[in-house]
Design a protein around this motif. Structure first.
Motif, short mmCIF file in Angstrom:
data_model
loop_
_atom_site.label_atom_id
_atom_site.label_comp_id
_atom_site.label_asym_id
_atom_site.label_seq_id
_atom_site.Cartn_x
_atom_site.Cartn_y
_atom_site.Cartn_z
N ALA A 221 96.16 20.04 6.23
CA ALA A 221 96.34 21.49 6.13
C ALA A 221 96.28 22.16 7.49
O ALA A 221 97.04 23.08 7.77
N LEU A 222 95.38 21.72 8.36
CA LEU A 222 95.12 22.45 9.60
C LEU A 222 95.47 21.68 10.85
O LEU A 222 95.28 22.19 11.96
N GLY A 223 95.92 20.43 10.70
CA GLY A 223 96.23 19.63 11.88
C GLY A 223 94.96 19.32 12.65
O GLY A 223 93.87 19.23 12.08
N TRP A 224 95.11 19.18 13.98
CA TRP A 224 93.94 18.82 14.78
C TRP A 224 92.93 19.96 14.79
O TRP A 224 91.76 19.76 15.12
N GLY A 225 93.36 21.16 14.48
CA GLY A 225 92.44 22.30 14.44
C GLY A 225 91.29 22.06 13.47
O GLY A 225 90.25 22.70 13.58
N GLN A 319 88.15 23.66 0.02
CA GLN A 319 87.49 24.30 1.17
C GLN A 319 88.04 23.77 2.48
O GLN A 319 88.23 24.53 3.43
N ALA A 320 88.29 22.46 2.52
CA ALA A 320 88.77 21.86 3.76
C ALA A 320 90.17 22.36 4.11
O ALA A 320 90.51 22.47 5.29
N THR A 321 90.97 22.69 3.08
CA THR A 321 92.32 23.14 3.38
C THR A 321 92.33 24.58 3.86
O THR A 321 93.31 25.01 4.46
N GLN A 322 91.24 25.31 3.59
CA GLN A 322 91.22 26.70 4.03
C GLN A 322 90.74 26.77 5.47
O GLN A 322 89.84 26.04 5.86
N SER A 323 91.35 27.66 6.23
CA SER A 323 90.97 27.81 7.63
C SER A 323 89.53 28.29 7.68
O SER A 323 89.16 29.28 7.06
#
Lengths: 332, 82, 244
Positions: A221-225, A319-323
């Motif tokens: 979802a967020l890449g390396w971020g 939760q992990a997919t949310q920024s």
């Protein structure tokens, strides 16, 4: 209409009464007076064979392994029937597959409410874990599970009794003549089948895969971020104090991911193992009627734990997919 | 009656397991609080009952985890240690 | 770890097993069921849409029909109402003349009755006063100054003391018209007195006098939307409340 219902209820009542009477006859002094024994409790899965599989040390064919095969077969059967039901082109399934469909629909609605657009990726894990754990848990409630097995001599408190076609371990009671068991040198039963949820290997495997997949979802979802959740140096220099706190919280997140594994694994294991021990103890204390109530409790606990395991996985994934952190929005 | 090490070991294990389960008090209270709040919320807003129920079960699972840790420690003491 | 029964090979077997189960469930359970669910949702949505369109069409037709019907009805009712109107206007004239006559007759009769009643009550007042004085004499056993007694009784009925209206003493009443109610008709001089006082204190432009024996004595003065209750009945009621 109401008369038919009444008849059915009366019928069920008679069955319960008959079961109670049979129980009283078998297990109390009024009838045969069989003493219900308290089986020996083993925490690890018990090995059924002397030689390890494939010669790997410590890897025996255990009864929980058999339980795993059983749970797999149950899931495969579910898949088969659901697939056949869908292929038949009905609008709604019936029978067991209908129940599965209703369960899955409820779970999917729940996932959609929490995960939003990631439902397609997350839901299969939710469904897999729930179905597998549910079949594993409920298989442990079948009669014969954890009671039929090899008799293991030289380990246990009870004498062996030969019934002709089958042997059993028997409690002759204190001071019985011609039966002398030294403490800890009698016989015990190693059951063929034990529900796989009472094996820590299974629960740890589930927990490790679940937590790993949570990280995978985060990266997708967020890449390396996603890593900034754990190594948070965004405000390390411009806001020294809060930046440092953020950094510390990030490290704590790393610890919490590890503790998720432990908590997942021990929750399922603890509930199911405690349930099995509870049924043993209750069965040996009050053999008549009371265990039935605890079987019902275990039916409920088994389902709740399956859904909770799946739901927690789903929630963590969502939760992990949310920024994380509101800073992103502030700067964007 | 003379002192026996095995008896003392068994005694210690049983007492230890019993003490370990004291932690279940917290989990029980926690589950009670969670459920009370959820039921009140459902009473006030019956339309949101499904959502509240989901969150309630999650909260109960977290609270129950504590009791499960206690149980695991007790089981370890009873069946694994010594 | 050994005592907990955790060993690496079995753990790996479990993980692999879980992956297999995942594949099976994702492919053969979640896939078909999900497809079926979306299909069903679509079918239901389609059905709802069809029903909505059909309902709309029907509503349109109904509207058209209703419109035609309404036009026809309007025309019919117009014709009818024209006819009725003409008939009514003819009838109304006759009726109005008759009614006017009747109402003047009625008013006159009512005024007569009122005057008669007031006259009777006024006569009564003298008799009541005499009776009361006689009764008081009998009770008290001595003759007060008869003039003073008359004055007292007049005060009782008129609510007037020392030339001013008692009720109005400390009330800031303001209004355009005042209405004074007494138990028995006031004499002309009393009326003048009350009128003057009320006009002074309330700034009202007109005062009307009413008679209501139910208030027993004293005055009830209504100015604008305020009522000052100086009646004996009101005082008795207040006394009763206090004594509870």
């Amino acid at each position: 209409m109401s008369e038919v219902k009444n008849e059915e209820r009366t019928w069920a009542r008679w069955v319960v009464l008959a079961a109670i009477i049979v129980g009283v006859f078998l297990f109390t002094g009024l009838g045969l007076g069989i003493k219900v024994i308290m089986p020996e409790v083993f925490l690890p899965g018990e090995a059924l064979s002397e030689t390890p599989i494939l010669g790997i040390e410590g890897f025996y064919l255990t009864n929980t392994f058999v339980g795993m095969i059983g749970a797999d077969i149950a899931v495969l059967l579910i898949a088969f029937f659901v697939n056949r039901g869908v292929k038949s082109g009905k609008m709604a399934l019936d029978g067991v597959s209908g129940a599965i469909e209703a369960l899955l629909e409820a779970l999917e609605n729940m996932t959609e409410g929490t995960a939003g657009k990631w439902t397609k990726d997350i839901f299969p894990w939710f469904a897999t874990i729930t179905l597998l754990v549910l079949s594993a848990n409920w298989l442990g409630l079948l009669p014969g599970v954890e009671t039929i097995g090899f008799i293991h001599e030289g380990h246990g408190d009870y004498a062996v009794r030969d019934l002709g076609f089958v042997q059993t371990i028997w409690d002759y009671g204190e001071g019985a003549e011609n039966v002398h068991i030294e403490e800890g040198h009698g016989a015990s039963v190693v059951p063929f089948f034990r529900p796989v949820s009472t094996d820590l290997n299974f629960t740890f495997a589930l927990a490790i895969v679940a937590v790993l997949m949570v990280q995978v979802m985060g990266f997708r979802a967020l890449g390396w971020g996603y890593l900034t959740k754990f190594w948070n140096t965004k405000h390390f220099f411009d806001k020294p104090i809060f930046g440092f706190i953020d950094f510390g919280v990030g490290l704590l997140e790393l610890v919490s991911e590890l503790s998720k594994i432990l908590s997942f694994a021990f929750r399922l294991f603890g509930n199911l193992f405690a349930g099995a021990v509870l049924i043993f103890v209750m069965g040996s204390l009050v053999p008549v009627f009371v265990p039935a109530m605890f079987y019902m409790l275990e039916l409920f606990v088994g389902m709740i734990q399956a859904i909770v395991f799946g739901m927690l996985t789903m929630t963590f994934m969502a939760q992990a997919t949310q920024s994380h952190g509101d800073h992103d929005e502030a700067h964007a | 009656m003379e002192f026996s090490v095995e008896a003392a070991t068994i005694l210690g294990k049983l007492i230890g397991a019993g003490l370990a389960m004291i932690g279940a008090i917290g989990a029980g209270a926690g589950i009670g609080i969670v459920t009370s709040g959820a039921v009140q919320a459902m009473g006030r807003n019956p339309d949101a009952a499904g959502n509240i129920q989901t969150n309630m079960i999650l909260g109960i699972a977290f609270a129950e985890a504590v009791a499960i840790y206690c149980l695991v420690v007790a089981l370890l003491i009873l069946f694994v240690v010594g | 770890m050994e005592a907990l029964g955790i060993n690496l090979p079995f753990l790996l077997v479990q993980i692999i097993n879980l992956l297999i189960v995942y594949t099976v469930v994702a492919k053969w359970v979640v896939g078909p069921v999900g497809k079926m669910l979306t299909q069903r949702r679509e079918t239901i949505a389609q059905g709802m849409e069809d029903a909505r369109v059909a309902g709309e069409a029907r509503a349109n037709a109904e509207e058209e029909a209703a419109k035609i019907k309404a036009e026809a009805q309007a025309e019919a009712s117009k014709i009818v109402s024209d006819a009725t109107e003409r008939a009514q206007s003819a009838g109304a004239e006759v009726k109005a003349a008759a009614e006017a006559e009747a109402s003047t007759a009625k008013d006159k009769a009512l005024a007569n009755v009122e005057a008669e009643r007031n006259q009777m009550l006024g006569d009564l007042r003298g008799q009541v006063a005499a009776l009361a004085i006689a009764g008081a004499q009998k009770l008290v056993g001595e003759v007060l100054d008869e003039k003073k007694q008359h004055a007292l009784l007049n005060d009782f009925f008129a609510g007037v003391k020392d030339g001013s209206v008692v009720v109005l003493a400390d009330a800031g009443l303001k209004g355009d018209s005042a209405e004074v109610t007494s138990a028995l008709p006031l004499t002309d001089s009393e009326q003048d007195l009350v009128k003057k006082d009320v006009l002074d204190k309330s700034g009202a432009e007109a005062v009307s006098f009413l008679v209501d024996p139910a208030i027993l004595g004293g005055l009830v003065i209504k100015v604008g939307d305020k009522v000052m209750d100086g009646s004996v009945a009101g005082k008795l009621e207040g006394l009763r409340q206090n004594m509870r």
